[in-house]
Design a protein around this motif. Structure first.
Motif, PDB file in Angstrom:
ATOM      1  N   TYR A  28       0.817   4.035   2.810  1.00 54.06           N
ATOM      2  CA  TYR A  28       0.971   3.589   4.202  1.00 54.06           C
ATOM      3  C   TYR A  28       1.442   4.709   5.121  1.00 54.06           C
ATOM      4  O   TYR A  28       1.230   4.641   6.330  1.00 54.06           O
ATOM      5  CB  TYR A  28       1.912   2.379   4.288  1.00 54.06           C
ATOM      6  CG  TYR A  28       3.387   2.706   4.328  1.00 54.06           C
ATOM      7  CD1 TYR A  28       4.072   3.061   3.180  1.00 54.06           C
ATOM      8  CD2 TYR A  28       4.097   2.674   5.526  1.00 54.06           C
ATOM      9  CE1 TYR A  28       5.420   3.368   3.214  1.00 54.06           C
ATOM     10  CE2 TYR A  28       5.447   2.975   5.571  1.00 54.06           C
ATOM     11  CZ  TYR A  28       6.106   3.330   4.413  1.00 54.06           C
ATOM     12  OH  TYR A  28       7.432   3.632   4.458  1.00 54.06           O
ATOM     13  N   LEU A  29       2.059   5.760   4.571  1.00 56.18           N
ATOM     14  CA  LEU A  29       2.520   6.847   5.448  1.00 56.18           C
ATOM     15  C   LEU A  29       1.363   7.657   6.027  1.00 56.18           C
ATOM     16  O   LEU A  29       1.565   8.450   6.940  1.00 56.18           O
ATOM     17  CB  LEU A  29       3.522   7.739   4.724  1.00 56.18           C
ATOM     18  CG  LEU A  29       4.887   7.060   4.496  1.00 56.18           C
ATOM     19  CD1 LEU A  29       5.790   7.928   3.642  1.00 56.18           C
ATOM     20  CD2 LEU A  29       5.560   6.736   5.834  1.00 56.18           C
TER      21      LEU A  29
ATOM     22  N   PRO B   9       0.836  -1.216   0.000  1.00 59.65           N
ATOM     23  CA  PRO B   9       0.000   0.000   0.000  1.00 59.65           C
ATOM     24  C   PRO B   9       0.862   1.254   0.000  1.00 59.65           C
ATOM     25  O   PRO B   9       1.499   1.577   0.996  1.00 59.65           O
ATOM     26  CB  PRO B   9      -0.789  -0.134   1.307  1.00 59.65           C
ATOM     27  CG  PRO B   9       0.058  -0.995   2.184  1.00 59.65           C
ATOM     28  CD  PRO B   9       0.853  -1.903   1.296  1.00 59.65           C
ATOM     29  N   SER B  10       0.867   1.984  -1.114  1.00 63.02           N
ATOM     30  CA  SER B  10       1.773   3.124  -1.229  1.00 63.02           C
ATOM     31  C   SER B  10       1.340   4.288  -0.343  1.00 63.02           C
ATOM     32  O   SER B  10       2.134   5.182  -0.078  1.00 63.02           O
ATOM     33  CB  SER B  10       1.912   3.564  -2.685  1.00 63.02           C
ATOM     34  OG  SER B  10       0.649   3.807  -3.238  1.00 63.02           O
TER      35      SER B  10
ATOM     36  N   LEU C 167      -0.630   6.290   7.866  1.00 64.20           N
ATOM     37  CA  LEU C 167      -0.630   5.771   9.241  1.00 64.20           C
ATOM     38  C   LEU C 167       0.166   6.700  10.153  1.00 64.20           C
ATOM     39  O   LEU C 167      -0.177   6.898  11.320  1.00 64.20           O
ATOM     40  CB  LEU C 167      -0.008   4.370   9.288  1.00 64.20           C
ATOM     41  CG  LEU C 167      -0.725   3.258   8.518  1.00 64.20           C
ATOM     42  CD1 LEU C 167       0.126   1.991   8.535  1.00 64.20           C
ATOM     43  CD2 LEU C 167      -2.104   2.977   9.129  1.00 64.20           C
ATOM     44  N   LEU C 168       1.244   7.240   9.605  1.00 61.53           N
ATOM     45  CA  LEU C 168       2.107   8.113  10.394  1.00 61.53           C
ATOM     46  C   LEU C 168       1.413   9.448  10.651  1.00 61.53           C
ATOM     47  O   LEU C 168       1.255   9.869  11.791  1.00 61.53           O
ATOM     48  CB  LEU C 168       3.411   8.303   9.615  1.00 61.53           C
ATOM     49  CG  LEU C 168       4.669   8.653  10.390  1.00 61.53           C
ATOM     50  CD1 LEU C 168       5.886   8.514   9.498  1.00 61.53           C
ATOM     51  CD2 LEU C 168       4.612  10.041  10.962  1.00 61.53           C
ATOM     52  N   ILE C 169       0.969  10.075   9.575  1.00 60.43           N
ATOM     53  CA  ILE C 169       0.339  11.390   9.694  1.00 60.43           C
ATOM     54  C   ILE C 169      -0.864  11.336  10.632  1.00 60.43           C
ATOM     55  O   ILE C 169      -1.089  12.239  11.421  1.00 60.43           O
ATOM     56  CB  ILE C 169      -0.100  11.886   8.298  1.00 60.43           C
ATOM     57  CG1 ILE C 169       1.131  12.158   7.438  1.00 60.43           C
ATOM     58  CG2 ILE C 169      -0.979  13.116   8.405  1.00 60.43           C
ATOM     59  CD1 ILE C 169       0.812  12.364   5.970  1.00 60.43           C
ATOM     60  N   ASN C 170      -1.627  10.261  10.543  1.00 61.56           N
ATOM     61  CA  ASN C 170      -2.865  10.160  11.317  1.00 61.56           C
ATOM     62  C   ASN C 170      -2.727   9.362  12.609  1.00 61.56           C
ATOM     63  O   ASN C 170      -3.735   9.021  13.230  1.00 61.56           O
ATOM     64  CB  ASN C 170      -3.969   9.568  10.444  1.00 61.56           C
ATOM     65  CG  ASN C 170      -4.345  10.506   9.325  1.00 61.56           C
ATOM     66  OD1 ASN C 170      -4.752  11.625   9.583  1.00 61.56           O
ATOM     67  ND2 ASN C 170      -4.158  10.070   8.083  1.00 61.56           N
TER      68      ASN C 170
END
Lengths: 333, 333
Positions: free
Chosen positions: B261-262, B258-259, B264-267
């Motif tokens: 996936y970042l 899943p491109s 997840l980091l921001i949120n």
């Protein structure tokens, strides 16, 4: 008396890698100081990989830096004028002061250093600063690392990675660090990491298997890309992946997703992102632990100080080239 | 007296899509019944997407099905002979009986149906079976769905997805389902889903934005691929992604990560895999809730029953073609 303020402003947004023309050095008149704010002479600016994200347009965990505005940066300085009760002239503070020689900021946006902490000023931007707090909450809260766990950290010779590895060791974990180059690998082994993998020379996937025979319990990811995929392939049952960053992806125009993500399913594992600011109320608890480890000699950090606000573009380039070990700072004064 | 046992065995492992020559129908002599085991006449075999993974060589959450061995399958049957105390002839059981007309299995590998449950037998493989338990624990444990949350489920017209959406509604969530085709979308809207997105006709990324204006709190993923990426792009702060499967990726020779996936980091979001078997001790609690919702008319399920063990290969193909709505079963007797 300081006549003008020098600022590094964002002149344009990068596409892919940052270039020199993304920055412009400006001189502006000193701002008028508002009620409730302090005027700070900026002394040290912290160079952080997160800066790349702040330069992008679009939604993130913080609003993007506006074109023409001073670049956002964590920094440390000394109060030269105050209209905020409780913050007096001469007090040292840290906060998002920006890349400029002087900043006027609301009192609630800075944190005063505890007097008599008896550590070099620069430590408040490194081993007792945001990178260390990031390491602490990512490892122990998001990663739930506990004694006996196998912890793997990428970007292990970066500021955050160095703290992750050392405080994981201090808590009784087995620690494997992934870094680029012999010098960095030797450095982290000297700091007590149980093993170091040189991603530039070694097959990370295979070496993780060698060094983590029972799998990875906590993977602290600073880099993304192939290294993240290799770590996912070696997760232990119920593993935790703490997503701190993705330095390999920040300068890419399209992000590559981790193709081994289904390892999360097979291993009932989780991958979780976090932002250190969410833990602000618990900073004192973390700083107490970090200070104790620092004083006990369990937490060490090399600091590299470059000089002069005009060298900020070079400092950014140097940070992303990844040639230094430890914390990169820019001295402004 | 039954003279021989018919079995569908794994003749070869698929590369990509399953083909007819991956299967072989065999006849074998009845096994001798061991102490502690029961002989079960298999009546219904459940078709499940997980079968694709079981056919692969290599490490997963269960060992791979061996070449020449009967295909693994959840099934329901009736005990015809017993050497296990507490399990008597005539008792109906469910368990991993495999695709065969008769199975001899240890008592601990089957679960006896509660007599007098007053529901059709087939429900124990669908709305009160493994898919429903998967939905329950994925949604409420991994996903931590609670009243008022916006829940999105992909594969929404599949067995697991249908249960996820209905029990999320029963708990007071807003539910958006993603499915392929007008008929499936109408079906889930008729079941009470707040919105349906047809991934074959609509722009999933844009429609998720329309239907989830405050973001997605829980995303229950059955499909992976582009739909997972679209959901990641719309996560709310502190969102939970429950990874149940990746039906779009099972037949691919290489998985696409899943491109987004970042996000997840921001949120500050997490993505977590799970396997329903890990919750075995809590099945009774889940079945109590599921039965109550079933009896209250809040949980419904269409079941499609194909006939004859020799039609197993067709049934598998039909399942992966995704043309049916609800639960696909094969009647053996």
């Amino acid at each position: 008396l300081r006549q003008t303020v020098q600022n590094i402003v964002l002149a344009s947004r990068p596409h892919g890698h940052i270039t020199a023309d993304n920055w412009r050095l400006t001189e502006t008149a000193p701002e008028a100081l508002q009620e409730g704010s302090v005027r700070v002479r900026v002394q040290y600016v912290s160079l952080d990989p997160a800066m790349r994200g702040w330069m992008n347009e679009g939604k993130s965990y913080l609003p993007p830096v506006q074109l023409g505005a001073p670049m956002r940066a964590l920094a440390l300085g000394c109060i030269t004028e105050t209209k905020a009760p409780g913050l007096s002239v001469g007090t040292y503070v840290t906060g998002g002061l920006g890349v400029r020689t002087e900043a006027c900021v609301p009192a609630q946006e800075v944190a005063a250093l505890v007097p008599g902490a008896d550590v070099p000023l620069t430590h408040h931007l490194s081993v007792l600063g945001m990178p260390a707090l990031t390491a602490y909450f990512g490892l122990f809260e998001v990663g739930q690392a506990k004694k006996g766990d196998t912890v793997v950290v990428s970007g292990a010779a970066g500021t955050v990675g160095l703290v992750v590895g050392q405080i994981a060791k201090a808590r009784g974990c087995r620690v494997v660090g992934i870094a680029g180059g012999l010098q960095k690998c030797q450095h982290i082994e000297n700091l007590g990491f149980d093993a170091a993998i040189d991603y530039k020379k070694e097959d990370v996937l295979q070496r993780l298997g060698d060094h983590c025979p029972t799998g990875i319990d906590v993977y602290f990811d600073n880099v993304g890309g192939d290294v993240l995929d290799a770590a996912l392939a070696h997760l232990a049952r119920n593993a935790r992946v703490a997503l701190c960053g993705a330095i390999t992806q920040y300068n890419e125009t399209s992000v590559r997703g981790p193709s081994n993500y289904l390892s999360l399913l097979i291993n009932r594992a989780r991958m979780q992102g976090f932002i250190v600011f969410d833990y602000m109320e618990r900073y004192p608890e973390a700083l107490e632990h970090l200070t104790a480890w620092l004083k006990a000699g369990k937490l060490k950090m090399q600091e590299h100080v470059m000089q002069g606000i005009e060298n900020f573009p070079h400092a950014v380039t140097r940070m992303f080239e990844g040639k230094h070990i430890g914390k990169l700072l820019l001295k402004i004064d």
